[in-house]
Design a protein around this motif. Structure first.
Motif, PDB file in Angstrom:
ATOM      1  N   SER A   5      26.565  -2.896 -20.768  1.00 61.91           N
ATOM      2  CA  SER A   5      25.603  -4.509 -21.246  1.00 61.91           C
ATOM      3  C   SER A   5      24.129  -4.713 -20.514  1.00 61.91           C
ATOM      4  O   SER A   5      23.444  -5.508 -21.163  1.00 61.91           O
ATOM      5  CB  SER A   5      26.692  -5.071 -20.455  1.00 61.91           C
ATOM      6  N   PRO A   6      23.829  -4.433 -20.080  1.00 60.50           N
ATOM      7  CA  PRO A   6      22.016  -4.621 -19.348  1.00 60.50           C
ATOM      8  C   PRO A   6      21.124  -4.559 -20.281  1.00 60.50           C
ATOM      9  O   PRO A   6      19.886  -5.280 -19.502  1.00 60.50           O
ATOM     10  CB  PRO A   6      22.189  -4.484 -18.055  1.00 60.50           C
ATOM     11  N   TRP A   7      21.396  -3.480 -20.372  1.00 54.40           N
ATOM     12  CA  TRP A   7      20.564  -2.925 -21.729  1.00 54.40           C
ATOM     13  C   TRP A   7      20.149  -3.290 -22.813  1.00 54.40           C
ATOM     14  O   TRP A   7      19.144  -3.033 -23.521  1.00 54.40           O
ATOM     15  CB  TRP A   7      19.896  -1.646 -21.256  1.00 54.40           C
ATOM     16  N   ALA A   8      20.959  -4.485 -23.408  1.00 57.20           N
ATOM     17  CA  ALA A   8      21.139  -4.444 -25.237  1.00 57.20           C
ATOM     18  C   ALA A   8      19.449  -4.696 -25.191  1.00 57.20           C
ATOM     19  O   ALA A   8      18.637  -5.788 -24.475  1.00 57.20           O
ATOM     20  CB  ALA A   8      22.098  -5.024 -25.317  1.00 57.20           C
ATOM     21  N   GLY A   9      19.459  -5.128 -26.436  1.00 52.59           N
ATOM     22  CA  GLY A   9      18.767  -5.840 -27.226  1.00 52.59           C
ATOM     23  C   GLY A   9      18.850  -6.944 -27.228  1.00 52.59           C
ATOM     24  O   GLY A   9      17.951  -8.393 -27.052  1.00 52.59           O
ATOM     25  N   ALA A  10      19.978  -7.330 -27.707  1.00 48.48           N
ATOM     26  CA  ALA A  10      21.046  -8.321 -27.364  1.00 48.48           C
ATOM     27  C   ALA A  10      19.890  -9.903 -28.265  1.00 48.48           C
ATOM     28  O   ALA A  10      19.156 -10.453 -28.030  1.00 48.48           O
ATOM     29  CB  ALA A  10      20.783  -9.205 -26.174  1.00 48.48           C
TER      30      ALA A  10
END
Length: 367
Positions: free
Chosen positions: A51-56
């Motif tokens: 979750s912390p690494w997503a391009g999002a």
């Protein structure tokens, strides 16, 4: 299982965006929720925690009606959050350019996103022949997860950092409960009682850069060689001027170290699609790099597993289950499996949680 009042009606394994979103919908229904996780939302440096690494950003590639429903529900909620929390979710113009005629068909969501249109030749980024534009949303992953956690704590949801090696343990480790949500992501591959061999990592590599003048999202839609490589530019909400550049999606690759050859390719192609990244510089070498990042997406053959399973504690691989997991042996319980979302976590999270709470409510109604 001892006949004592349960501390929690529902125990959720996993604190990624899917686990948090399901926990929030569940707690809002008045159910008592506890969360168990090896990695918690503040663990922004754990590469195995996707979750912390997503391009999002919201850029749906849903392939069926169920997935489209998830993504549509999330798109609508993101619109509300963009108004109330602009440092967490921001509405932006998206431009997708390409060069070869016919390589990029119209997306299914063209009638959902605002301002969808084919760009005129003078609007197409230099070096490309075709492009579409529309409005969508970019998300700041850490702020988004912090926002979810704050709401959960306000509703009395408690977080417990611990590692469980079997699904059976989750029914007794925090006191007896009859319903566990398995939102363990890649952990579902090794979790005793699940051991889903269809689960595999999709290695992603990105670069965080500083480029305050870049406000739009770009995605190069030309097919890459190898096909696992991608090019995208996603500004993050907030005053920092940060932009995520990507990327790749390498199936079954567990390597969490950045590959500098991939990093160079990302910078070169990102600059080609968005020269403003250099903030007045002459080449990709002028882009201000903040960090190189690697994360492992929780992929699954056949797509996400979201379904309720009735089970009996102690029936599966009991010889391998730690002693704690055998305390409730023989008790009939249920598990809502919610894993394998791959790279769609943020853009599907609300819709997944809405379907999940329907399954949870139906389960308790049938007891």
């Amino acid at each position: 299982m001892p006949e004592v009042p349960p501390k929690y009606d529902v125990v959720i394994l996993g604190a990624g965006v899917i686990g948090l979103s399901i926990a929030l919908e569940t707690a809002r229904r008045g159910l008592k929720v506890g969360i168990i996780a090896r990695d918690l939302p503040d663990d922004v440096h754990s590469a195995a925690f996707a979750s912390p690494w997503a391009g999002a950003n919201w850029a749906s590639f849903a392939s069926n009606d169920r997935e489209r429903k998830w993504d549509t529900a999330t798109f609508e909620r993101l619109g509300k959050w963009a108004k109330s929390h602009p440092d967490m979710v921001k509405r932006r113009q998206v431009i997708y350019p390409w060069t070869t005629e016919g390589v990029y068909p119209e997306p299914w969501y063209k009638d959902i996103v605002p301002n969808y249109r084919k760009l005129q030749p003078e609007e197409v980024p230099s070096g490309f022949r075709y492009a579409i534009g529309f409005d969508s949303f970019s998300i700041h992953p850490h702020r988004f997860n912090t926002f979810l956690v704050a709401q959960l704590r306000d509703l009395g949801v408690e977080f417990h950092r611990r590692t469980v090696s079997s699904l059976d343990e989750a029914y007794t480790v925090l006191g007896p409960t009859r319903l566990v949500v398995n939102a363990t992501g890649l952990g579902a591959r090794s979790l005793i009682g699940v051991a889903d061999e269809k689960v595999f990592p999709g290695r992603g590599q990105t670069i965080l850069v500083k480029a305050p003048s870049v406000q739009g999202v770009f995605g190069w839609k030309e097919p890459h060689t190898p096909i696992e490589q991608q090019t995208y530019v996603i500004p993050r909400p907030g005053p920092e001027g940060h932009v995520i550049l990507g990327g790749c999606n390498q199936p079954r690759n567990w390597d969490t170290q950045p590959d500098m050859a991939i990093a160079e390719r990302i910078l070169k192609e990102a600059f080609q699609v968005c020269p403003a990244l250099s903030e007045g510089g002459a080449s990709w070498k002028d882009i201000e790099v903040i960090s190189h990042n690697v994360g492992l997406r929780p992929c699954r053959e056949g797509g996400m597993r979201l379904e309720m399973e009735k089970r009996i504690i102690g029936q599966n691989n009991s010889e391998l289950v730690p002693r704690l997991g055998l305390n409730g042996s023989g008790c009939e319980v249920a598990c809502l499996h919610a894993y394998g979302i791959a790279s769609c976590g943020y853009q599907a999270s609300v819709g997944v949680a809405e379907e999940a709470i329907g399954l949870i409510v139906d389960y308790f109604a049938g007891l």
